[in-house]
Design an enzyme around this catalytic site. Structure first.
Site, PDB file in Angstrom:
ATOM      1  N   LYS A  52       0.487  -1.375   0.194  1.00 30.80           N
ATOM      2  CA  LYS A  52      -0.033  -0.709   0.060  1.00 30.80           C
ATOM      3  C   LYS A  52       0.728   1.235  -0.458  1.00 30.80           C
ATOM      4  O   LYS A  52       0.113   2.322  -0.612  1.00 30.80           O
ATOM      5  CB  LYS A  52      -0.941   0.036   1.497  1.00 30.80           C
ATOM      6  CG  LYS A  52      -1.927  -1.157   1.229  1.00 30.80           C
ATOM      7  CD  LYS A  52      -2.899  -1.660   0.112  1.00 30.80           C
ATOM      8  CE  LYS A  52      -3.808   0.077  -0.671  1.00 30.80           C
ATOM      9  NZ  LYS A  52      -4.776  -0.355  -0.884  1.00 30.80           N
TER      10      LYS A  52
HETATM   11  N1  PMP Z   1      -3.376  -6.847   1.668  1.00 30.34           N
HETATM   12  C1  PMP Z   1      -3.331  -6.018   2.364  1.00 30.34           C
HETATM   13  C2  PMP Z   1      -2.800  -6.700   3.787  1.00 30.34           C
HETATM   14  C3  PMP Z   1      -3.543  -5.062   2.212  1.00 30.34           C
HETATM   15  O1  PMP Z   1      -3.400  -4.148   3.320  1.00 30.34           O
HETATM   16  C4  PMP Z   1      -4.372  -4.743   1.206  1.00 30.34           C
HETATM   17  C5  PMP Z   1      -4.863  -3.107   1.154  1.00 30.34           C
HETATM   18  N2  PMP Z   1      -5.785  -3.239   1.789  1.00 30.34           N
HETATM   19  C6  PMP Z   1      -4.736  -5.455   0.150  1.00 30.34           C
HETATM   20  C7  PMP Z   1      -4.050  -7.116   0.476  1.00 30.34           C
HETATM   21  C8  PMP Z   1      -4.877  -5.462  -1.265  1.00 30.34           C
HETATM   22  O2  PMP Z   1      -4.963  -4.995  -1.863  1.00 30.34           O
HETATM   23  P1  PMP Z   1      -5.449  -3.985  -2.951  1.00 30.34           P
HETATM   24  O3  PMP Z   1      -6.384  -2.719  -2.189  1.00 30.34           O
HETATM   25  O4  PMP Z   1      -4.440  -3.309  -3.743  1.00 30.34           O
HETATM   26  O5  PMP Z   1      -6.603  -4.567  -3.515  1.00 30.34           O
END
Ligand code: PMP
Length: 470
Positions: A52
């Site tokens: 992130k």
């Molecule tokens: N895994 C973790 C540990 C995250 O913090 C996030 C973000 N919420 C994600 C996966 C998912 O990524 P995205 O928001 O880009 O779909």
């Protein structure tokens, strides 16, 4: 080939510039029944500790460019943690104040790191429908209205989120595999990663790269009914009272060729194997994503190259997926083999594929009375359409026969909500469960893989120990 040698990483002017450029590491042992090559992209090596960072930087730069965020400004975000971490770290270097609104199930470690970066952390209760004043997003939007100079990052709908992955994650994966990637796998939270990287990889490959989403089994992205699950930060929960469920604009569903629906227990098993066999201590959503990648890779041949995103490290979850106490109470596999008698062994004969009688949260006292019947008490569960597993996190409390004695049949049962019944996980030791129960008597909810599977009397657990010792 493994060799001890010097690698030169870059030299950067600020922490923001050090974001990205994360390595791909090949899986070697958990893939022993697989012919395809599987690489994991280690996003925990970003300075803020997760994938992130990329979205946080992209959104913050876009806001500065558009003038939405300026000197003395305040960064506000609703997040399960990592986006807040990235924002807080970058904001600190630029002199912004940061406020992060998180759901209460976010790990203690993540909240501590946010505070260490100087961010203010607002914790909201979980299980609130969208639009509810205590819902994460409502709280964040209220803060933005109240604070002059505040900017809402809004990762769910902010186009700068997927754009950051289109500009960095996708091109890195393409270059690192020399264009040999055939399958890209990522979990879907806001959808930023899968959308941005997936779109880039499809374009770069002339449409040949397959993009696979990894989703918790009950999340609605993959077709579940939205009931809660235990792997943090991916999937889409839907409260049954949510009137209009909107999916994030950061998630372009058309980029996804298929979704693997991964139960928590499968993700957790993969996490434990990765730590023991691959030397990789990863977060829960990495377990979900890598489980999906392994499922995908099992169907592929030796020329296929699968790249899967590992969003963050297991260090933020030592009190969850790597804690035998947490795992045991929820009936998930433990990290170690225990020789003590487990709750499952003590309850030999109880069908763990069943679910106990429960009272739906919307029931009337009359209905509840009939359901409780001769039982001492039953759990009250968040009411959903259709039947599905009773996830322990959706148990709101309990109702006892005694509490209903003087109640009016037409009253809502929620007006007579008692404390949740004690629980015991199938994989924990009976001795541990009994120690937690202390002097409590009456029904205990037996939990297997995060789901309620039976109600047994506390005496039955206690008796099983006595029998054992004879
Ligand atoms: N895994 C973790 C540990 C995250 O913090 C996030 C973000 N919420 C994600 C996966 C998912 O990524 P995205 O928001 O880009 O779909």
């Amino acid at each position: 080939m493994t060799a001890v040698s010097a690698h030169t990483a870059g030299t950067y002017d600020s922490v923001a510039d050090a974001i990205g450029h994360t390595p791909l590491v090949r899986l070697n042992r958990v893939t022993d029944d697989i012919r395809a090559t599987v690489y994991v992209k280690l996003e925990y090596l970003n300075p803020g500790g997760s994938v992130k960072d990329r979205a946080a930087l992209g959104m913050l730069l876009a806001a500065e460019q558009s003038g939405e965020l300026g000197p003395g400004g305040t960064v506000v975000e609703a997040t399960s943690g990592n986006t807040g971490l990235g924002l807080a770290a970058i904001a600190a270097t630029r002199g912004y104040r940061t406020i992060v609104v998180v759901p209460d199930r976010v790990s203690a470690e993540k909240k501590a790191v946010l505070r260490a970066h100087g961010a203010e952390v607002w914790v909201t209760p979980g299980l609130r429908p969208v639009g509810h004043p205590e819902h994460l997003r409502s709280v964040a939007l209220r803060l933005v209205e109240e604070i002059p100079g505040a900017w809402f990052a809004g990762q769910y709908d902010n186009p700068a989120n997927p754009a950051a992955h289109r500009a960095t994650t996708g091109p890195e994966v393409w270059a690192q595999t020399g264009g040999r990637i055939t399958h890209f796998v990522a979990g879907v939270g806001t959808g930023g990663t899968i959308t941005g990287a997936g779109e880039f990889l499809k374009e770069a490959s002339g449409g040949s790269v397959r993009v696979i989403g990894a989703d918790p089994e009950t999340s609605v992205y993959g077709g579940g009914d939205g009931r809660i699950w235990y792997v943090e930060a991916v999937g889409h929960f839907v409260h049954p009272e949510t009137v209009e469920d909107e999916w994030p604009k950061s998630y372009h569903t058309e980029v996804v060729d298929g979704i693997e629906r991964i139960p928590d227990v499968e993700a957790i098993r993969v996490l434990h194997r990765l730590a023991r066999e691959e030397g990789l201590l990863l977060g829960g959503s990495s377990g979900t994503a890598i489980a999906a990648a392994l499922r995908t890779a099992r169907t592929l041949g030796p020329d296929d190259v699968v790249v899967v995103i590992a969003p963050d490290s297991g260090r933020a979850y030592l009190s969850k997926y790597y804690s035998d106490e947490w795992l045991g109470e929820l009936g998930f596999p433990l990290t170690t083999v225990i020789t003590d008698r487990t709750v499952a062994e003590a309850l030999d004969g109880v069908d763990l594929g069943q679910q106990p009688a429960v009272v739906p949260s919307g029931a009337s006292v009359g209905t509840a009375r009939a359901l409780v019947g001769t039982a001492v008490a039953l759990p009250i569960v968040l009411e959903r359409k259709g039947s599905g597993p009773v996830v322990v996190a959706e148990i709101l409390g309990s109702v006892s026969a005694a509490a209903l004695v003087d109640a009016d049949d037409s009253d809502p049962v929620s007006a007579h909500l008692g404390a949740p019944l004690p629980t015991a996980g199938t994989t924990e030791s009976v001795a541990g469960a009994l120690a937690r129960l202390g002097t409590q008597t009456g029904p205990v909810v037996i939990v297997h893989e995060g789901r309620a599977v039976a109600l047994v009397d506390a005496a039955r657990l206690a008796d099983s120990v006595v029998v054992e010792q004879e």
